[in-house]
Design a protein around this motif. Structure first.
Motif, mmCIF file in Angstrom:
data_model
loop_
_atom_site.group_PDB
_atom_site.id
_atom_site.type_symbol
_atom_site.label_atom_id
_atom_site.label_comp_id
_atom_site.label_asym_id
_atom_site.label_seq_id
_atom_site.Cartn_x
_atom_site.Cartn_y
_atom_site.Cartn_z
ATOM 1 N N ASN A 383 -10.771 5.372 10.549
ATOM 2 C CA ASN A 383 -10.327 4.727 9.231
ATOM 3 C C ASN A 383 -10.701 3.279 9.601
ATOM 4 O OD1 ASN A 383 -9.910 7.052 7.707
ATOM 5 N ND2 ASN A 383 -7.638 6.648 7.859
ATOM 6 N N ASP A 413 -12.135 1.881 -5.119
ATOM 7 C CA ASP A 413 -11.903 1.014 -4.054
ATOM 8 C C ASP A 413 -12.061 -0.452 -4.487
ATOM 9 O OD1 ASP A 413 -12.038 3.042 -1.636
ATOM 10 O OD2 ASP A 413 -13.813 3.696 -2.765
ATOM 11 N N LEU A 463 -8.085 10.469 -4.517
ATOM 12 C CA LEU A 463 -8.157 10.644 -3.335
ATOM 13 C C LEU A 463 -9.523 11.105 -2.937
ATOM 14 C CD1 LEU A 463 -4.613 11.839 -2.189
ATOM 15 C CD2 LEU A 463 -5.448 9.327 -1.955
ATOM 16 N N SER A 469 -9.448 2.994 3.469
ATOM 17 C CA SER A 469 -8.016 3.299 3.677
ATOM 18 C C SER A 469 -7.040 2.452 2.931
ATOM 19 C CB SER A 469 -7.918 2.971 5.163
ATOM 20 O OG SER A 469 -7.975 1.690 5.686
ATOM 21 N N ARG A 472 -6.724 4.415 -0.409
ATOM 22 C CA ARG A 472 -6.080 5.706 -0.028
ATOM 23 C C ARG A 472 -4.554 5.298 0.127
ATOM 24 N NH1 ARG A 472 -9.247 6.737 3.677
ATOM 25 N NH2 ARG A 472 -10.638 7.793 2.585
ATOM 26 N N ASN A 473 -4.384 4.393 0.984
ATOM 27 C CA ASN A 473 -2.849 4.164 1.085
ATOM 28 C C ASN A 473 -2.023 3.950 -0.084
ATOM 29 O OD1 ASN A 473 -3.338 4.750 3.797
ATOM 30 N ND2 ASN A 473 -3.661 2.653 4.464
ATOM 31 N N LYS A 476 -1.651 6.872 -2.463
ATOM 32 C CA LYS A 476 -0.675 7.955 -1.692
ATOM 33 C C LYS A 476 0.735 7.509 -1.719
ATOM 34 C CE LYS A 476 -3.507 10.167 1.861
ATOM 35 N NZ LYS A 476 -3.777 10.538 3.307
#
Length: 579
Positions: A383, A413, A463, A469, A472-473, A476
């Motif tokens: 990542n 993003d 996702l 990342s 994504r983090n 989540k």
């Protein structure tokens, strides 16, 4: 290499260097290294002097040149930092120790790679000179890569392509980046290298003849307009860069316009734009191929005008000033100051970029934060490489702020790159003034506007669309907090012991479920949404099992679904059958 020749070379490359201090480092190194040879057969002293000459050529300061000469003394000859500090000063000792610390860790699997990255980033944050010397050192190390076995050759070359070359690119050190890539290329992709070498040998003479003709015509027109030409030459595209470009163009050499490109250096910025106008009067520019990196520099500081024009073929031309050219070759190193101030990367960039240092150094700050969180497993390491070392695109806000992202990034993003609150509340996106879906992939130069809404929130589908990342983090994190709230609500409305009744109330599921979602009313319980899942795609006549989720109602899985076998909440599982 004897001392007079060495000092003469240093002086010619770097007139500001303190020759007496460098002489002292030479004598110290000669005493410590003695007649020790490297595996390649080269004397250790000569190896370090060669690197020091390159460091001087990159315009680093006297302390950097001294540290390079003696950089092997701590790691290989058991000289202590205190001894170096006594002989020289704390600055030289600090650089030598930094080089030694970064060099201690070999690239042996993901865990070691992550550790190596930690040391690189920490050294970068404390003193950028350590990283510049390390990059130059790596180019010299690759020259003798042949002495190692095939496995080690490939490992070192792969590490260079994945970490060191992209790092040189992020620091704007184009000359070092190209060397690292081209020297590693044949060890990692031997067959591709051989094929490309042959193709270039066939194409080069043809392209070179066309470029020389264009150069002659442009030179005459610039002379008429009294444009002072400082340098005007052709440059052959580096092999690894060419190979990567071919991969995006169906391996078709005819679609590569800069195999042999022209580089034109003129005295100032006004002359750059004047020259561009003259060239476009002579040759028609190719639509979409004019890039103004002077007005909008790349995040690594690169500046130049690029244009591609139609002539007998299609030719790319780069126009820049001497300072821009120097910066393109050596990046951060080309701006080094000779003073006694702190040499950290943040201090350096604040001096170099007083107008907006925080934006320019944001990626370095992110690197340092992220390196603290790198775990030992391969996923964390991969990542990090995707986020910071893969191909980058440069995207603008409507106000002109530039952000760089990995190739393949979406508007989601981009939103999270600006701020987590922007990402969490984004509702719509415009690219170049046109509304587009949130999952649209971004291209170089896009102007992106994120439209937010107070009640908007991330979806689990996001996702699938994100590349970074950081996005994504955050997604989540939001989903986890939302699931926790919903789970608590379900536990209140539907106690676990009540789930036992589901087996009696919904013993059979319609065969059409595989392609639809059906709502069933259950006596004593509010409506529950029943849906098929994507993890195992159950369909008639598969043996199935049900699972009560926290947010998606009742999900249907194959009985042998791996996700369900790993699931710890067995009290939420129950058998089902089709009817």
């Amino acid at each position: 290499m004897n001392l007079p020749i060495f000092l003469s070379e240093i002086k010619s490359l770097n007139p500001k260097a303190d020759i007496q201090e460098i002489r002292k480092a030479y004598n110290f190194a000669k005493k410590v290294y003695g007649d020790t040879k490297r595996l390649s057969g080269q004397f250790m002293l000569d190896h370090c002097l060669d690197i020091a000459i390159s460091v001087a050529g990159a315009q680093l300061d006297t302390a950097s040149i001294q540290a390079t000469i003696i950089h092997e003394t701590i790691e290989k000859f058991n000289i202590t930092r205190q001894e170096i500090e006594t002989q020289f000063d704390s600055q030289v000792a600090h650089i030598v120790e930094g080089i030694s610390n970064v060099g201690k860790v070999e690239h042996q699997g993901a865990k070691r790679s992550a550790e190596n990255l930690r040391k690189l980033f920490l050294a970068m944050g404390e003193d950028i000179r350590v990283i510049i010397i390390k990059l130059i050192n790596r180019t010299h190390g690759l020259e003798t890569l042949r002495v190692f076995n095939e496995e080690k050759q490939k490992r070192i070359a792969t590490e260079t392509l994945e970490i060191y070359a992209p790092l040189a690119n992020r620091l704007g050190m184009g000359k070092i980046q190209s060397k690292l890539e081209d020297m590693s290329f044949p060890y990692v992709y031997a067959l591709q290298y051989e094929w490309l070498n042959k193709k270039v040998a066939e194409e080069y003479p043809i392209r070179q003849k066309i470029v020389e003709g264009v150069k002659t015509i442009i030179t005459k027109e610039l002379d008429k307009e009294n444009i002072d030409i400082i340098q005007f030459d052709g440059r052959v595209k580096h092999l690894y860069s060419l190979w990567r470009k071919l991969q995006h163009n169906d391996m078709d050499m005819s679609r590569i316009y800069d195999l042999v490109a022209l580089r034109l250096i003129v005295k100032d910025v006004a002359s750059c734009y004047h020259t561009l106008g003259i060239i476009h009067k002579i040759y028609k520019p190719l639509h979409g191929r004019i890039k103004d990196y002077i007005a909008s520099p790349k995040p690594n500081g690169y500046q130049s005008l690029h244009t591609t024009v139609f002539c007998d073929d299609v030719v790319e031309i780069q126009i820049r000033t001497p300072d821009m050219h120097k910066n393109a070759e050596y990046g951060i190193a080309s701006h080094w100051y000779y003073d006694d101030e702190k040499k950290g990367i943040l201090t350096y960039l604040k001096r170099l970029l007083p107008q907006s240092p925080k934006k320019e150094i944001q990626w370095i700050q992110e690197l340092r934060k992220r390196q603290e969180k790198i775990g030992p497993d391969a996923t964390d390491f991969e990542n990090l490489k995707i986020d910071f070392f893969k191909d980058r695109i440069f995207v603008f806000t409507p106000l002109g702020d530039v952000f760089d992202l990995p190739l393949g990034s979406s508007t989601i993003d981009f939103a999270y790159r600006i701020h987590s609150n922007i990402g969490n509340t984004m509702n719509a996106t415009k690219i170049n003034d046109k509304m587009v879906p949130l999952n649209t992939k971004l291209n170089n130069g896009d102007i992106v506007e994120i439209i937010t809404q107070k009640n908007a929130h991330p979806s689990e589908k996001w996702l699938q669309y994100v590349k970074t990342s950081i996005a994504r983090n955050h997604i989540k994190k939001y989903l986890k907090s939302k699931n926790k709230l919903l789970e608590n609500k379900i536990d209140e409305d539907l106690p676990l012991n009540a789930l036992k009744t589901v087996k009696e109330l919904l013993p059979k599921i319609k065969k059409t479920l595989a392609s639809s979602q059906v709502e069933h009313k259950i006596k004593g319980i509010s409506q529950i949404l029943i849906k098929s899942t994507k993890c195992c795609h159950p369909k008639y006549p598969d043996k199935i099992i049900g699972y009560i989720t926290a947010t998606r109602g009742l999900t249907i899985h194959k009985k042998n679904c791996e996700n369900m076998e790993k699931n710890k909440n067995k009290d939420r599982l129950f058998p089902l059958e089709w009817y």
